[in-house]
Design a protein around this motif. Structure first.
Motif, mmCIF file in Angstrom:
data_model
loop_
_atom_site.group_PDB
_atom_site.id
_atom_site.type_symbol
_atom_site.label_atom_id
_atom_site.label_comp_id
_atom_site.label_asym_id
_atom_site.label_seq_id
_atom_site.Cartn_x
_atom_site.Cartn_y
_atom_site.Cartn_z
ATOM 1 N N GLU A 50 3.514 -65.953 -3.801
ATOM 2 C CA GLU A 50 3.042 -65.210 -4.971
ATOM 3 C C GLU A 50 4.019 -64.081 -5.325
ATOM 4 O OE1 GLU A 50 1.378 -66.122 -2.375
ATOM 5 O OE2 GLU A 50 -0.556 -66.979 -2.948
ATOM 6 N N GLU A 51 4.687 -63.517 -4.309
ATOM 7 C CA GLU A 51 5.613 -62.413 -4.556
ATOM 8 C C GLU A 51 6.910 -62.888 -5.190
ATOM 9 O OE1 GLU A 51 6.107 -59.601 -1.207
ATOM 10 O OE2 GLU A 51 4.713 -60.934 -0.183
ATOM 11 N N LEU A 52 7.237 -64.154 -4.965
ATOM 12 C CA LEU A 52 8.505 -64.664 -5.487
ATOM 13 C C LEU A 52 8.532 -64.680 -7.005
ATOM 14 C CD1 LEU A 52 9.633 -67.645 -3.304
ATOM 15 C CD2 LEU A 52 10.724 -65.441 -3.584
ATOM 16 N N ALA A 53 7.370 -64.797 -7.585
ATOM 17 C CA ALA A 53 7.275 -64.814 -9.043
ATOM 18 C C ALA A 53 7.846 -63.534 -9.626
ATOM 19 C CB ALA A 53 5.826 -64.971 -9.459
ATOM 20 N N GLU A 54 7.819 -62.462 -8.801
ATOM 21 C CA GLU A 54 8.294 -61.171 -9.315
ATOM 22 C C GLU A 54 9.757 -60.932 -8.953
ATOM 23 O OE1 GLU A 54 5.563 -59.016 -6.971
ATOM 24 O OE2 GLU A 54 4.029 -60.378 -7.730
ATOM 25 N N THR A 55 10.457 -61.988 -8.496
ATOM 26 C CA THR A 55 11.805 -61.772 -7.960
ATOM 27 C C THR A 55 12.799 -61.220 -8.984
ATOM 28 O OG1 THR A 55 13.545 -62.768 -6.642
ATOM 29 C CG2 THR A 55 12.648 -64.129 -8.375
ATOM 30 N N GLY A 56 13.661 -60.330 -8.525
ATOM 31 C CA GLY A 56 14.741 -59.802 -9.348
ATOM 32 C C GLY A 56 16.048 -60.113 -8.669
ATOM 33 N N PRO A 57 17.176 -59.830 -9.308
ATOM 34 C CA PRO A 57 18.444 -60.206 -8.705
ATOM 35 C C PRO A 57 18.873 -59.238 -7.598
ATOM 36 C CG PRO A 57 18.803 -59.156 -10.825
ATOM 37 C CD PRO A 57 17.330 -59.161 -10.589
ATOM 38 N N VAL A 59 20.010 -57.727 -3.583
ATOM 39 C CA VAL A 59 19.307 -57.110 -2.463
ATOM 40 C C VAL A 59 19.164 -55.625 -2.755
ATOM 41 C CG1 VAL A 59 19.478 -56.569 -0.002
ATOM 42 C CG2 VAL A 59 20.253 -58.786 -0.847
ATOM 43 N N ALA A 60 17.931 -55.130 -2.720
ATOM 44 C CA ALA A 60 17.710 -53.705 -2.986
ATOM 45 C C ALA A 60 18.148 -52.888 -1.776
ATOM 46 C CB ALA A 60 16.231 -53.465 -3.266
ATOM 47 N N ALA A 61 19.185 -52.092 -1.926
ATOM 48 C CA ALA A 61 19.711 -51.317 -0.807
ATOM 49 C C ALA A 61 18.681 -50.312 -0.325
ATOM 50 C CB ALA A 61 20.980 -50.591 -1.235
ATOM 51 N N GLY A 62 18.586 -50.172 1.003
ATOM 52 C CA GLY A 62 17.744 -49.130 1.590
ATOM 53 C C GLY A 62 16.254 -49.385 1.480
ATOM 54 N N ALA A 63 15.865 -50.579 1.056
ATOM 55 C CA ALA A 63 14.429 -50.837 0.889
ATOM 56 C C ALA A 63 13.786 -51.403 2.154
ATOM 57 C CB ALA A 63 14.210 -51.805 -0.270
ATOM 58 N N ALA A 64 14.613 -51.585 3.215
ATOM 59 C CA ALA A 64 14.123 -52.324 4.377
ATOM 60 C C ALA A 64 12.899 -51.696 5.009
ATOM 61 C CB ALA A 64 15.224 -52.446 5.424
ATOM 62 N N ASP A 65 12.806 -50.392 5.014
ATOM 63 C CA ASP A 65 11.680 -49.789 5.709
ATOM 64 C C ASP A 65 10.379 -49.870 4.935
ATOM 65 O OD1 ASP A 65 12.428 -49.315 8.253
ATOM 66 O OD2 ASP A 65 13.463 -47.443 7.790
ATOM 67 N N GLN A 66 10.448 -50.314 3.683
ATOM 68 C CA GLN A 66 9.194 -50.518 2.953
ATOM 69 C C GLN A 66 8.918 -52.002 2.751
ATOM 70 O OE1 GLN A 66 11.221 -48.674 -0.175
ATOM 71 N NE2 GLN A 66 11.890 -47.501 1.599
ATOM 72 N N ALA A 67 9.495 -52.828 3.602
ATOM 73 C CA ALA A 67 9.381 -54.264 3.359
ATOM 74 C C ALA A 67 8.091 -54.852 3.911
ATOM 75 C CB ALA A 67 10.586 -54.980 3.953
ATOM 76 N N TYR A 69 3.891 -55.992 3.635
ATOM 77 C CA TYR A 69 3.274 -57.042 2.847
ATOM 78 C C TYR A 69 3.236 -56.631 1.381
ATOM 79 C CZ TYR A 69 2.210 -58.887 7.345
ATOM 80 O OH TYR A 69 2.347 -59.391 8.616
ATOM 81 N N GLY A 70 3.685 -57.540 0.527
ATOM 82 C CA GLY A 70 3.617 -57.288 -0.897
ATOM 83 C C GLY A 70 4.754 -56.437 -1.427
ATOM 84 N N ALA A 71 5.746 -56.092 -0.605
ATOM 85 C CA ALA A 71 6.836 -55.233 -1.095
ATOM 86 C C ALA A 71 7.808 -55.997 -1.988
ATOM 87 C CB ALA A 71 7.577 -54.604 0.073
ATOM 88 N N GLY A 72 7.732 -57.314 -1.959
ATOM 89 C CA GLY A 72 8.543 -58.099 -2.874
ATOM 90 C C GLY A 72 9.793 -58.666 -2.226
ATOM 91 N N PRO A 73 10.400 -59.628 -2.916
ATOM 92 C CA PRO A 73 11.502 -60.385 -2.330
ATOM 93 C C PRO A 73 12.763 -59.567 -2.074
ATOM 94 C CG PRO A 73 10.980 -61.175 -4.535
ATOM 95 C CD PRO A 73 9.957 -60.166 -4.195
ATOM 96 N N ASP A 74 13.049 -58.583 -2.908
ATOM 97 C CA ASP A 74 14.288 -57.830 -2.703
ATOM 98 C C ASP A 74 14.193 -56.968 -1.450
ATOM 99 O OD1 ASP A 74 15.376 -59.042 -4.847
ATOM 100 O OD2 ASP A 74 14.920 -57.434 -6.266
ATOM 101 N N ALA A 75 13.033 -56.316 -1.287
ATOM 102 C CA ALA A 75 12.828 -55.512 -0.074
ATOM 103 C C ALA A 75 12.862 -56.429 1.151
ATOM 104 C CB ALA A 75 11.499 -54.776 -0.156
ATOM 105 N N TYR A 76 12.369 -57.644 0.988
ATOM 106 C CA TYR A 76 12.357 -58.586 2.113
ATOM 107 C C TYR A 76 13.784 -58.975 2.517
ATOM 108 C CZ TYR A 76 10.472 -62.098 5.226
ATOM 109 O OH TYR A 76 10.136 -62.804 6.355
ATOM 110 N N LEU A 77 14.598 -59.284 1.506
ATOM 111 C CA LEU A 77 15.997 -59.633 1.808
ATOM 112 C C LEU A 77 16.695 -58.475 2.502
ATOM 113 C CD1 LEU A 77 17.051 -61.465 -1.471
ATOM 114 C CD2 LEU A 77 16.943 -62.460 0.821
ATOM 115 N N SER A 78 16.347 -57.272 2.071
ATOM 116 C CA SER A 78 16.942 -56.086 2.651
ATOM 117 C C SER A 78 16.529 -55.942 4.121
ATOM 118 C CB SER A 78 16.502 -54.875 1.834
ATOM 119 O OG SER A 78 17.087 -53.730 2.328
#
Ligand code: FMN
Length: 322
Positions: A50-57, A59-67, A69-78
């Motif tokens: 369900e989160e993938l639908a909101e995907t953006g281009p 990797v969001a830098a520095g988002a790893a610590d908020q990754a 549930y529900g933080a979204g695909p960029d935070a996950y990649l981070s």
């Protein structure tokens, strides 16, 4: 000292103790503590379809610590990228979904971000009377096939325990490209609040009693297919770990025990597993793995129906007046 190295999904792990997907594996701090306490590998929390639908281009830098549930695909990649940079042990990314769409481009981005392997959790509850068991199986296989095509990463499938023909289903999953099976996913059953007249989400942690279900199926599936086997649900103690290894698991995964006791729970577990191996004269896990699998025990039917009457009869009759 006993050697705890094991192979899982084609990777060599220093230990069979693996932290399964949970909030604990969703922060760098939790991941560091798990590695320090001896985890052989970690599985990150799932990214939900369900989160993938909101995907953006990108990797969001520095988002790893908020990754979480529900933080979204960029935070996950981070999180994957940061975990890869920080840890020496394999980092398994986890996808949770029920359809074949959306995964393809994302799976290759997980690979680029440094995931060592992918775990796919197909969490599907079918309430449609028109949908047959074989339709549901077909659906699972379709999703796994689509993810298999989308990535070269080793692929584990985390399964529901509710298939009517588990051994057959396991074989079909291997045919469509699963390198590993995680037995099992733990479904959360909603509860009812009879005062508020509401349906409640209910999440309770497991106990060792729940180990029996994965234990039986690992024992049955050991060496039936060319596939890694991970035990998940009910692994809490060193005895539980040894049981699943003796049944034939390659790794023992834990969530509830680690959420309840913290990552340091792994330390005494490792010591106790080694002590048991020393006492029983085992130098490596290879020597003990599968010793009590269905193929190895003198009474293979103990894992099937013939044990049913014996088990029921073993319960003492209630005393007089009860
Ligand atoms: C709070 C919590 C969050 C979880 N999140 C995930 C998840 O994101 N993806 C997943 O595949 N499993 C998830 N699980 C399931 C665990 O990975 C594990 O399979 C399950 O808890 C059974 O193992 P256990 O008996 O060791 O707890 C979660 C479990 C808990 C308790």
């Amino acid at each position: 000292m006993a050697d705890l190295r094991t192979r899982y999904l084609g990777m060599e792990l220093r230990s069979p103790l693996v932290a399964s997907s949970s909030p604990l594996t969703g922060s760098l701090d939790g991941l560091r503590r798990l590695e320090a306490a001896g985890a052989g590998a970690v599985v990150l929390p799932s990214l939900f379809e369900e989160e993938l639908a909101e995907t953006g281009p990108g990797v969001a830098a520095g988002a790893a610590d908020q990754a979480g549930y529900g933080a979204g695909p960029d935070a996950y990649l981070s999180l994957v990228a940061e975990a890869r940079k920080t840890l020496e042990i394999p980092v398994v990314a986890s996808l949770n979904g029920v359809s074949r769409g959306g995964w393809s481009s994302y799976a290759s981005r997980l690979e680029e971000a440094g995931a060592s392997a992918l775990e796919l959790n197909v969490y599907y509850v079918s309430s449609r009377p028109g949908l047959s068991g074989s339709d549901v199986e077909w659906h699972y296989l379709d999703v796994v096939r689509a993810v298999r095509r989308a990535t070269r990463l080793p692929l584990a499938v985390k399964l529901s325990p509710y298939f009517s023909a588990m051994a057959n289903m396991a074989g079909q999953l291997v045919e469509v490209g699963a390198d590993g099976l995680v037995l099992f996913n733990r479904f959360y059953q909603p509860d009812l609040d009879i005062e508020a007249m509401e349906v409640l989400p209910a999440l309770e942690l497991s106990s060792s009693v729940e180990l029996r279900l994965p234990l039986r199926w690992i024992a049955i599936l050991h060496r039936r297919h060319r596939v890694s086997l991970a035990a998940s649900t009910g692994v809490h103690t060193a005895v539980d770990v040894l049981k699943v290894l003796l049944a034939g698991a390659d790794v023992a995964m834990m969530t509830s025990a680690l959420l309840r006791n913290g990552p340091d729970h792994l330390r005494p577990l490792e010591t106790q597993v080694r002590d048991w191996m020393d006492r029983h004269g085992f130098d490596t896990l290879e020597q003990l793995r599968g010793r009590l699998s269905q193929r190895s025990v003198p009474d293979p039917a103990a894992f099937e129906r013939s044990n049913y009457i014996k088990t029921l009869a073993s319960h003492p009759a209630p005393g007089p007046g009860r």
